[in-house]
Design a protein around this motif. Structure first.
Motif, short mmCIF file in Angstrom:
data_model
loop_
_atom_site.label_atom_id
_atom_site.label_comp_id
_atom_site.label_asym_id
_atom_site.label_seq_id
_atom_site.Cartn_x
_atom_site.Cartn_y
_atom_site.Cartn_z
N LYS A 140 -38.38 80.79 45.91
CA LYS A 140 -38.96 81.75 46.88
C LYS A 140 -39.96 80.76 47.66
N LEU A 141 -40.21 79.61 47.16
CA LEU A 141 -41.41 78.61 48.02
C LEU A 141 -40.96 77.87 48.82
N PRO A 142 -41.64 77.75 49.96
CA PRO A 142 -41.44 76.74 50.88
C PRO A 142 -41.48 75.17 50.10
N LYS A 143 -41.07 74.12 50.78
CA LYS A 143 -40.71 72.87 50.18
C LYS A 143 -41.99 72.35 49.66
N ALA A 144 -42.98 72.18 50.33
CA ALA A 144 -44.20 71.68 50.00
C ALA A 144 -44.94 72.57 48.71
N GLU A 145 -44.83 73.84 48.83
CA GLU A 145 -45.24 74.66 47.59
C GLU A 145 -44.48 74.42 46.45
N ARG A 146 -43.07 74.14 46.98
CA ARG A 146 -42.23 74.12 45.55
C ARG A 146 -42.43 72.78 44.97
N ALA A 147 -42.68 71.66 45.69
CA ALA A 147 -42.94 70.42 45.17
C ALA A 147 -44.33 70.56 44.03
N ALA A 148 -45.03 71.17 44.52
CA ALA A 148 -46.61 71.41 43.96
C ALA A 148 -46.30 72.33 42.60
N MET A 149 -45.63 73.27 42.66
CA MET A 149 -45.56 73.97 41.55
C MET A 149 -44.35 73.19 40.43
N GLU A 150 -43.49 72.43 40.95
CA GLU A 150 -42.58 71.66 40.21
C GLU A 150 -43.48 70.85 39.17
N ARG A 151 -44.46 70.32 39.84
CA ARG A 151 -45.54 69.37 39.08
C ARG A 151 -46.19 70.21 37.90
N ARG A 152 -46.70 71.38 38.49
CA ARG A 152 -47.51 71.93 37.46
C ARG A 152 -46.60 72.49 36.19
N ILE A 153 -45.46 72.94 36.51
CA ILE A 153 -44.27 73.12 35.59
C ILE A 153 -44.40 72.14 34.61
N ALA A 154 -44.03 71.08 35.19
CA ALA A 154 -43.71 69.89 34.26
C ALA A 154 -44.93 69.66 33.49
N GLN A 155 -46.12 69.29 33.93
CA GLN A 155 -47.37 69.59 33.17
C GLN A 155 -47.47 70.42 31.92
N LEU A 156 -47.04 71.77 32.46
CA LEU A 156 -47.18 72.91 31.24
C LEU A 156 -46.23 72.62 30.17
N SER A 157 -45.03 72.02 30.52
CA SER A 157 -43.90 72.06 29.99
C SER A 157 -44.30 70.92 28.82
N MET A 158 -44.97 69.73 29.10
CA MET A 158 -45.27 68.80 28.40
C MET A 158 -46.72 69.42 27.30
N ASP A 159 -47.47 70.25 27.83
CA ASP A 159 -48.52 70.68 27.11
C ASP A 159 -47.72 71.73 26.00
N TYR A 160 -46.88 72.54 26.24
CA TYR A 160 -46.14 73.39 25.57
C TYR A 160 -45.46 72.57 24.52
N LEU A 161 -44.67 71.50 24.64
CA LEU A 161 -44.11 70.66 23.64
C LEU A 161 -45.19 70.00 22.85
N TYR A 162 -46.11 69.47 23.33
CA TYR A 162 -47.39 68.98 22.36
C TYR A 162 -48.05 70.07 21.39
N ARG A 198 -32.17 74.62 28.43
CA ARG A 198 -31.17 75.84 29.04
C ARG A 198 -31.74 76.07 30.43
N ARG A 199 -32.96 75.94 30.54
CA ARG A 199 -33.52 76.45 31.93
C ARG A 199 -33.52 75.12 32.83
N GLY A 200 -33.02 74.13 32.68
CA GLY A 200 -32.96 73.02 33.42
C GLY A 200 -34.43 72.41 33.54
N LEU A 201 -35.12 72.63 32.28
CA LEU A 201 -36.48 71.95 32.41
C LEU A 201 -36.69 70.72 31.33
N PHE A 202 -35.72 70.54 30.69
CA PHE A 202 -35.69 69.19 29.59
C PHE A 202 -34.54 68.42 29.70
#
Length: 324
Positions: free
Chosen positions: A245-267, A288-292
């Motif tokens: 639902k996000l425009p391109k620039a906002e999507r790229a920003a949120m993808e980085r945040r999700i990756a950071q949170l995913s790393m923190d979650y695994l740690y 299964r969510r396409g995040l790993f």
């Protein structure tokens, strides 16, 4: 039902509303928090102080009798920090909002710099630093404006909701998820930042953060560990579901945040469980969510190293062995 006592109400719009949340706090800490606001060089008309008492056994109002002038005080049954903050947002009149936890306080000289940015640059957000030591140095340095999406795409952000001043108008309908006890700031902050069109940052250590062993983040029983990890995972999935639902620039920003949170979650899974099978299961749920595996991006050196280690069994065992 919400009990309330309104001590004063500003008729004109204040520059900033300070929303303080408290629950069974030492009276001296809460008083210190309020006094750190009243010491600032803003007039009574420019500020609004809202204290939300999240069901304290003894009403926090009793400890504020000496500093209660021009404070809005509300008591609610114990529903958590998210619900308390949402009430504060719903009744706030200020152009800007600042959250403060009742056991912390604002550092006068350095927070004044943040207020000056708000006064003279019309930001949507002002992000600043925090400290747990009495070592804050006054600075007039700042950077910006950036769009929130631009900033979040190029930087790791800190999720704490008290780490910035923000314009109330950019909220629209955004509120804290009251069903989340651990990490609710992470979900809220990421969504707020991408709404900002004029974001400024400063290295000023303007917020004193007091780590208390009795606070929520220091609870270490098994049930709490499980709940914390489950809620961290649900935040990642919720933010991921927003991407289309996000425009391109906002999507790229949120993808980085999700990756950071995913790393923190695994740690954190490794650190809190010290279990290889638990870490494997967490990786599989992300997969299964396409995040790993984690996205192949050069966000930071730490991220790149963790990504490589998490992809294989030897690396995962090393993560568990070194997670403390």
């Amino acid at each position: 039902m919400l009990d309330s006592q309104i001590i004063s109400h500003n008729k004109t719009q204040p520059l900033i509303t300070f929303i303080i949340t408290t629950y069974n706090l030492d009276a001296g800490l809460l008083k210190e928090c309020v006094e750190s606001i009243t010491r600032l060089s803003i007039s009574i008309d420019e500020r609004e102080i809202i204290v939300i008492d999240d069901g304290s056994d003894l009403p926090a109002l009793n400890s504020l009798t000496s500093v209660c002038k021009n404070i809005v005080y509300l008591w609610q049954p114990n529903n958590g920090a998210s619900a308390a903050r949402n009430i504060g947002l719903d009744i706030a009149h200020g152009k800007y909002i600042q959250f403060v936890d009742g056991d912390d306080y604002l550092i006068t000289a350095t927070y004044e710099h943040c207020l000056d940015i708000a006064r003279y640059h019309n930001p949507d957000m002002v992000m600043f630093e925090h400290t747990s030591k009495d070592d804050s140095v006054v600075t007039e340095i700042y950077d910006g404006p950036f769009s929130g999406a631009e900033f979040m795409h190029n930087n790791n952000i800190k999720g704490m909701a008290w780490g910035y001043i923000f314009k109330k108008d950019i909220l629209i309908s955004l509120r804290f998820n009251r069903n989340i006890k651990f990490g609710e700031d992470e979900e809220f902050t990421a969504q707020l930042i991408i709404r900002a069109e004029r974001l400024f940052t400063t290295p000023s250590k303007a917020y004193f953060y007091r780590q208390r062993r009795s606070s929520v983040i220091h609870e270490i029983n098994k049930r709490t560990k499980v709940q914390r990890l489950e809620e961290n995972e649900s935040i990642i999935f919720h933010l991921h579901d927003m991407l289309d639902k996000l425009p391109k620039a906002e999507r790229a920003a949120m993808e980085r945040r999700i990756a950071q949170l995913s790393m923190d979650y695994l740690y954190n899974t490794a650190r809190l469980t010290h279990s290889y099978s638990h870490l494997n299961d967490a990786c599989e749920r992300l997969r299964r969510r396409g995040l790993f595996p984690l996205p192949d991006k050069k966000y930071t050196r730490k991220y790149s190293l963790f990504r490589k280690m998490s992809k294989n069994a030897i690396g995962r065992r090393l993560i568990i062995a070194t997670a403390i």
